[in-house]
Design a protein around this motif. Structure first.
Motif, short mmCIF file in Angstrom:
data_model
loop_
_atom_site.label_atom_id
_atom_site.label_comp_id
_atom_site.label_asym_id
_atom_site.label_seq_id
_atom_site.Cartn_x
_atom_site.Cartn_y
_atom_site.Cartn_z
N ASN A 46 30.55 39.30 -42.88
CA ASN A 46 30.97 37.90 -42.90
C ASN A 46 30.03 37.03 -42.07
OD1 ASN A 46 33.33 38.54 -44.44
ND2 ASN A 46 34.30 39.26 -42.56
N SER A 47 28.72 37.18 -42.30
CA SER A 47 27.73 36.50 -41.48
C SER A 47 27.29 35.15 -42.04
CB SER A 47 26.49 37.40 -41.30
OG SER A 47 25.90 37.67 -42.56
N GLU A 48 27.86 34.73 -43.15
CA GLU A 48 27.48 33.44 -43.72
C GLU A 48 27.68 32.32 -42.70
OE1 GLU A 48 28.80 30.61 -47.51
OE2 GLU A 48 29.17 32.77 -47.57
N ASN A 49 26.75 31.39 -42.68
CA ASN A 49 26.79 30.25 -41.76
C ASN A 49 26.52 30.67 -40.31
OD1 ASN A 49 27.03 27.38 -41.71
ND2 ASN A 49 28.97 27.58 -40.65
N ALA A 50 25.87 31.81 -40.10
CA ALA A 50 25.57 32.29 -38.76
C ALA A 50 24.53 31.42 -38.07
CB ALA A 50 25.08 33.73 -38.81
N LEU A 82 26.25 35.64 -34.87
CA LEU A 82 24.84 35.43 -34.53
C LEU A 82 23.96 36.40 -35.30
CD1 LEU A 82 25.10 35.31 -30.61
CD2 LEU A 82 25.24 33.39 -32.21
N LEU A 83 22.87 35.90 -35.82
CA LEU A 83 21.80 36.74 -36.33
C LEU A 83 20.66 36.63 -35.33
CD1 LEU A 83 20.52 38.49 -38.53
CD2 LEU A 83 19.80 36.40 -39.69
N ILE A 84 20.30 37.76 -34.71
CA ILE A 84 19.29 37.76 -33.64
C ILE A 84 18.03 38.43 -34.17
CG2 ILE A 84 18.79 38.35 -31.25
CD1 ILE A 84 21.89 38.68 -30.92
N LEU A 85 16.93 37.70 -34.15
CA LEU A 85 15.70 38.18 -34.77
C LEU A 85 14.60 38.31 -33.73
CD1 LEU A 85 14.47 37.05 -38.25
CD2 LEU A 85 12.84 37.35 -36.41
N PHE A 127 20.92 35.82 -45.73
CA PHE A 127 22.18 35.81 -44.99
C PHE A 127 22.90 34.46 -45.01
CE2 PHE A 127 19.58 39.12 -42.87
CZ PHE A 127 20.37 40.21 -43.19
N LEU A 128 22.32 33.46 -45.65
CA LEU A 128 22.94 32.13 -45.72
C LEU A 128 23.25 31.58 -44.34
CD1 LEU A 128 25.39 32.71 -48.73
CD2 LEU A 128 23.10 31.72 -48.79
N ILE A 129 22.27 31.67 -43.43
CA ILE A 129 22.46 31.15 -42.08
C ILE A 129 22.65 29.64 -42.11
CG2 ILE A 129 21.09 32.98 -41.00
CD1 ILE A 129 18.87 30.69 -40.73
N ASN A 130 23.13 29.11 -41.01
CA ASN A 130 23.24 27.67 -40.84
C ASN A 130 21.90 27.14 -40.30
OD1 ASN A 130 23.78 25.03 -40.05
ND2 ASN A 130 25.83 25.52 -39.27
N ARG A 131 21.14 26.45 -41.13
CA ARG A 131 19.81 25.98 -40.73
C ARG A 131 19.87 24.89 -39.67
NH1 ARG A 131 15.60 27.47 -44.73
NH2 ARG A 131 14.32 25.84 -43.79
N GLU A 132 21.06 24.38 -39.40
CA GLU A 132 21.22 23.39 -38.34
C GLU A 132 21.46 24.06 -36.98
OE1 GLU A 132 20.85 20.06 -38.88
OE2 GLU A 132 20.29 20.74 -40.89
N LYS A 133 21.55 25.39 -36.99
CA LYS A 133 21.79 26.13 -35.75
C LYS A 133 20.76 27.24 -35.58
CE LYS A 133 26.78 25.21 -35.61
NZ LYS A 133 28.14 25.81 -35.57
#
Length: 286
Positions: A46-50, A82-85, A127-133
């Motif tokens: 459930n990492s969408e919008n991470a 959080l997605l940590i890269l 992962f459909l991250i939140n590009r504003e974050k």
């Protein structure tokens, strides 16, 4: 078959290694003929919008080795979404803003902006991250690199933390400065011989840097702050002769600018705080 204590210990550490390795994914992107590599924690389903956090190693390091110090941040990654890269520098270094840096990344003018832009695109698609974050934390040479991200592509980042790094002096600066407001936290030690707190020659002949106070004021000015910052002493949790004083510019509608001045701190992370958790708490407020 009899298993002795040494074998049990070896099996235990092998299990831990396999467990940690299973949670880390490595990949690469081809840019200008070079495969640029990076690593990331395997997020929950459930990492969408991470939120995306880049963690940048220092000069001579690599992404995989920098994972170890972020264990507390990784522990809360799923809870905090959080997605940590952890990207790898080009031949263990970054093409940051110090014009006199002798690393091949700088000499060959490796395009870091394309690399970071492509990694953001990768995380968006996969992962459909939140590009504003999107945030970045960098230590030493990595700290110089996050300054570059904040100066040259602030439209893609919400905030940065630079650890044991000051901005280059004007004659040692080879980055175009957009001077767009962005949240910045600086964590520097007053007895750092590698990144001199009061400015001067940075280690390994990488040219002059300005002082920490000038670096702090630079970002305060970019973000539209005037006057003096607020000041508070942070709890002294370790009896190691080092304490932290926090200076803050904070106003509703503006990105924060914070300096954690580590009294007697050297070229390393202070023990009174976890710099990665402190960074995430800072990022969450933006």
């Amino acid at each position: 078959m009899k298993i002795n204590s040494k074998s049990l210990i070896s099996l235990f550490f092998l299990f831990i290694f396999i467990k940690l390795s299973a949670q880390v994914v490595s990949d690469s992107i081809l840019i200008d003929g070079h495969y640029r590599t990076f690593h990331y924690n395997l997020p929950s389903k459930n990492s969408e919008n991470a939120s995306l956090i880049f963690v940048l190693h220092g000069s001579g390091g690599n992404g995989l080795k920098s994972i170890k110090g972020t264990s507390k941040l990784l522990d809360i990654a799923n809870k905090e979404n959080l997605l940590i890269l952890f990207p790898d520098g080009y031949l263990k270094n970054w093409n940051e803003c110090r014009k006199n840096a002798p690393a091949l990344a700088n000499v060959e003018n490796i395009d870091e902006n394309i690399f970071f832009g492509k990694m953001i695109d990768y995380c968006t698609t996969k992962f459909l991250i939140n590009r504003e974050k999107v945030f970045a934390i960098g230590t030493s040479g990595g700290g110089h690199m996050v300054y570059k991200l904040a100066m040259t592509m602030p439209e893609k980042f919400k905030g940065i933390t630079a650890i044991v790094a000051n901005l280059p002096e004007s004659n040692n600066m080879d980055c175009f400065e957009k001077k767009k407001p962005i949240a910045v936290m600086i964590i520097n030690g007053t007895k750092d011989d590698t990144n001199p707190y009061n400015g001067g020659i940075s280690a390994k002949n990488k040219g002059l840097v300005v002082s920490t106070d000038e670096t702090f004021q630079y970002w305060a000015t970019v973000n539209g702050y005037k006057g003096s910052p607020s000041m508070e002493e942070m709890p002294d949790l370790e009896a190691d002769g080092k304490t932290i004083v926090k200076y803050s510019f904070r106003h509703k509608g503006k990105p924060e600018v914070v300096l954690l001045k580590v009294i007697n701190g050297e070229h390393n992370n202070p023990k009174d705080i976890d710099v990665f958790l402190e960074s995430w708490n800072f990022f969450k407020r933006q």
